[in-house]
Design a protein around this motif. Sequence first.
Motif, PDB file in Angstrom:
ATOM      1  N   GLU A 160      42.381  20.538  41.309  1.00 16.92           N
ATOM      2  CA  GLU A 160      42.868  20.830  40.554  1.00 16.92           C
ATOM      3  C   GLU A 160      42.070  21.566  39.109  1.00 16.92           C
ATOM      4  O   GLU A 160      41.966  22.784  39.054  1.00 16.92           O
ATOM      5  N   GLN A 161      40.303  22.220  39.423  1.00 21.17           N
ATOM      6  CA  GLN A 161      39.592  22.551  38.896  1.00 21.17           C
ATOM      7  C   GLN A 161      39.492  24.566  39.428  1.00 21.17           C
ATOM      8  O   GLN A 161      39.366  25.421  39.531  1.00 21.17           O
ATOM      9  N   ALA A 162      40.108  24.889  40.648  1.00 23.34           N
ATOM     10  CA  ALA A 162      39.398  25.632  41.704  1.00 23.34           C
ATOM     11  C   ALA A 162      40.431  26.900  41.246  1.00 23.34           C
ATOM     12  O   ALA A 162      42.127  26.652  40.446  1.00 23.34           O
ATOM     13  N   PRO A 163      39.978  27.643  41.187  1.00 21.80           N
ATOM     14  CA  PRO A 163      40.466  28.495  40.612  1.00 21.80           C
ATOM     15  C   PRO A 163      41.290  29.525  42.646  1.00 21.80           C
ATOM     16  O   PRO A 163      41.229  29.227  43.093  1.00 21.80           O
ATOM     17  N   PRO A 164      41.857  30.393  41.650  1.00 23.50           N
ATOM     18  CA  PRO A 164      42.496  31.168  42.165  1.00 23.50           C
ATOM     19  C   PRO A 164      41.607  32.465  43.823  1.00 23.50           C
ATOM     20  O   PRO A 164      40.994  32.611  42.351  1.00 23.50           O
ATOM     21  N   PHE A 165      41.957  32.642  44.535  1.00 23.99           N
ATOM     22  CA  PHE A 165      40.503  33.431  45.390  1.00 23.99           C
ATOM     23  C   PHE A 165      40.410  34.868  45.174  1.00 23.99           C
ATOM     24  O   PHE A 165      39.004  35.231  44.394  1.00 23.99           O
ATOM     25  N   GLY A 166      41.177  35.073  44.415  1.00 25.95           N
ATOM     26  CA  GLY A 166      40.611  36.948  43.573  1.00 25.95           C
ATOM     27  C   GLY A 166      39.928  36.774  42.548  1.00 25.95           C
ATOM     28  O   GLY A 166      39.114  37.785  42.601  1.00 25.95           O
ATOM     29  N   GLU A 167      40.105  35.712  41.635  1.00 24.83           N
ATOM     30  CA  GLU A 167      39.562  35.740  40.900  1.00 24.83           C
ATOM     31  C   GLU A 167      37.896  35.056  41.512  1.00 24.83           C
ATOM     32  O   GLU A 167      36.902  35.315  40.666  1.00 24.83           O
TER      33      GLU A 167
ATOM     34  N   LYS B 230      32.135  36.200  41.733  1.00 24.45           N
ATOM     35  CA  LYS B 230      30.718  36.720  42.696  1.00 24.45           C
ATOM     36  C   LYS B 230      30.574  38.006  42.376  1.00 24.45           C
ATOM     37  O   LYS B 230      29.174  38.579  42.604  1.00 24.45           O
ATOM     38  N   LEU B 231      31.562  39.024  42.801  1.00 25.56           N
ATOM     39  CA  LEU B 231      30.507  40.892  42.941  1.00 25.56           C
ATOM     40  C   LEU B 231      30.268  41.444  42.008  1.00 25.56           C
ATOM     41  O   LEU B 231      29.318  41.800  41.917  1.00 25.56           O
ATOM     42  N   GLN B 232      30.822  40.166  40.787  1.00 27.69           N
ATOM     43  CA  GLN B 232      30.361  40.855  39.411  1.00 27.69           C
ATOM     44  C   GLN B 232      28.748  40.900  39.172  1.00 27.69           C
ATOM     45  O   GLN B 232      28.110  41.379  39.280  1.00 27.69           O
TER      46      GLN B 232
ATOM     47  N   ILE C 190      39.370  44.552  40.161  1.00 27.03           N
ATOM     48  CA  ILE C 190      38.704  43.393  41.293  1.00 27.03           C
ATOM     49  C   ILE C 190      37.954  42.680  40.506  1.00 27.03           C
ATOM     50  O   ILE C 190      37.918  41.059  40.600  1.00 27.03           O
ATOM     51  N   GLU C 191      36.968  42.572  39.960  1.00 29.44           N
ATOM     52  CA  GLU C 191      35.932  41.633  39.297  1.00 29.44           C
ATOM     53  C   GLU C 191      36.554  40.746  38.281  1.00 29.44           C
ATOM     54  O   GLU C 191      36.143  39.404  38.352  1.00 29.44           O
ATOM     55  N   ARG C 192      37.745  40.902  38.315  1.00 24.19           N
ATOM     56  CA  ARG C 192      38.705  40.235  36.795  1.00 24.19           C
ATOM     57  C   ARG C 192      40.041  39.188  37.533  1.00 24.19           C
ATOM     58  O   ARG C 192      40.921  38.736  36.772  1.00 24.19           O
ATOM     59  N   GLY C 193      39.446  39.682  39.047  1.00 22.15           N
ATOM     60  CA  GLY C 193      40.781  39.437  39.838  1.00 22.15           C
ATOM     61  C   GLY C 193      42.135  39.519  38.973  1.00 22.15           C
ATOM     62  O   GLY C 193      43.376  39.404  39.580  1.00 22.15           O
ATOM     63  N   ARG C 194      42.687  40.703  38.831  1.00 23.94           N
ATOM     64  CA  ARG C 194      43.546  41.170  38.764  1.00 23.94           C
ATOM     65  C   ARG C 194      43.984  42.486  39.731  1.00 23.94           C
ATOM     66  O   ARG C 194      45.174  42.808  39.591  1.00 23.94           O
ATOM     67  N   ARG C 195      43.199  42.817  40.714  1.00 21.83           N
ATOM     68  CA  ARG C 195      43.540  43.547  41.928  1.00 21.83           C
ATOM     69  C   ARG C 195      43.096  42.870  43.277  1.00 21.83           C
ATOM     70  O   ARG C 195      41.970  42.642  43.150  1.00 21.83           O
ATOM     71  N   ALA C 196      44.275  42.807  43.487  1.00 22.94           N
ATOM     72  CA  ALA C 196      43.168  41.913  45.165  1.00 22.94           C
ATOM     73  C   ALA C 196      43.073  43.049  46.475  1.00 22.94           C
ATOM     74  O   ALA C 196      42.910  44.225  46.239  1.00 22.94           O
ATOM     75  N   LEU C 197      41.697  42.149  46.716  1.00 25.29           N
ATOM     76  CA  LEU C 197      40.796  43.041  48.031  1.00 25.29           C
ATOM     77  C   LEU C 197      42.337  43.328  49.423  1.00 25.29           C
ATOM     78  O   LEU C 197      42.959  42.186  49.847  1.00 25.29           O
TER      79      LEU C 197
END
Length: 280
Positions: free
Chosen positions: A33-40, A45-47, A79-86
Amino acid sequence: MKRDEGNERGLGGGFTAKLAPGSDAEQWAEALEQAPPFGEAIGRKLQRVREEKGRTAEDVAQTAQQLGLSWHRPTVGQIERGRRALSAAELIMLPLIYGRPLGELLPEGTVWLTSELGVYDREVRKVLGGDYTPNHLALRAPGGWHVKGRSDQSGEEVGERVAEAVAVLSTRSQWPTRALARYVQDKPDEAETKAAKRLDTTPHYVAYAARETWGHGLAVEREARLRERGELPEGKRALQSARGHITRTLVAELEPVIRRYETRRGEPDHVDPSDIGPMQ
């Protein structure tokens, strides 16, 4: 979603199960329930890694450019905001860009890889290790993988799906070894049953040989060839005679195919899981 009474979790697919407080299943449901999308999650973590090393987004972008990537300062921010997928290539190159092992750059805890698939970080690391393929049991255990609408099925629903799979396998056992699913959807027709007696084999072997040879049953092929002759014979007896002649020709065509499959009888029937539906 917490309810006012009891401990219940809705894990997607419309199924809500009562879970024991503090149990592995309860903790897993809460994590999902609390899990975020992988991209976010990986972006954060990268930031954090970048800031710990005292680097700016521009520094990271320049390093990526030296490796042939079209990264710029805004790219790093997205990428750091999860708005661009790797991409897969970018994921592999992260250790070169950030100067840390990939395991230290992956997000921790549970994440959603897609809107339908949640996973715990331990499983992600095992997959990236290159020698691990999750099986159907991994979808049922808390703290592994979770597919909405499947992993959250009740025991009764799972039992029904298993029964369906067993029924399919039971049906397949009547057909030749390693029979393809697309050829075993229909029962043998009357013409195939009669031909089986003539060839001293089983109707299923005749039916399978017919479908593999012509793409349909013996009776269908017989009528098609009868029409190819043009004008149909007049009279019931003449029509039966014409059908009988065509049937004998067709049976002769099928016999070597049937004998080939009979030589495999008794060999292990390696069933492709894709033939009985997706991973449970």
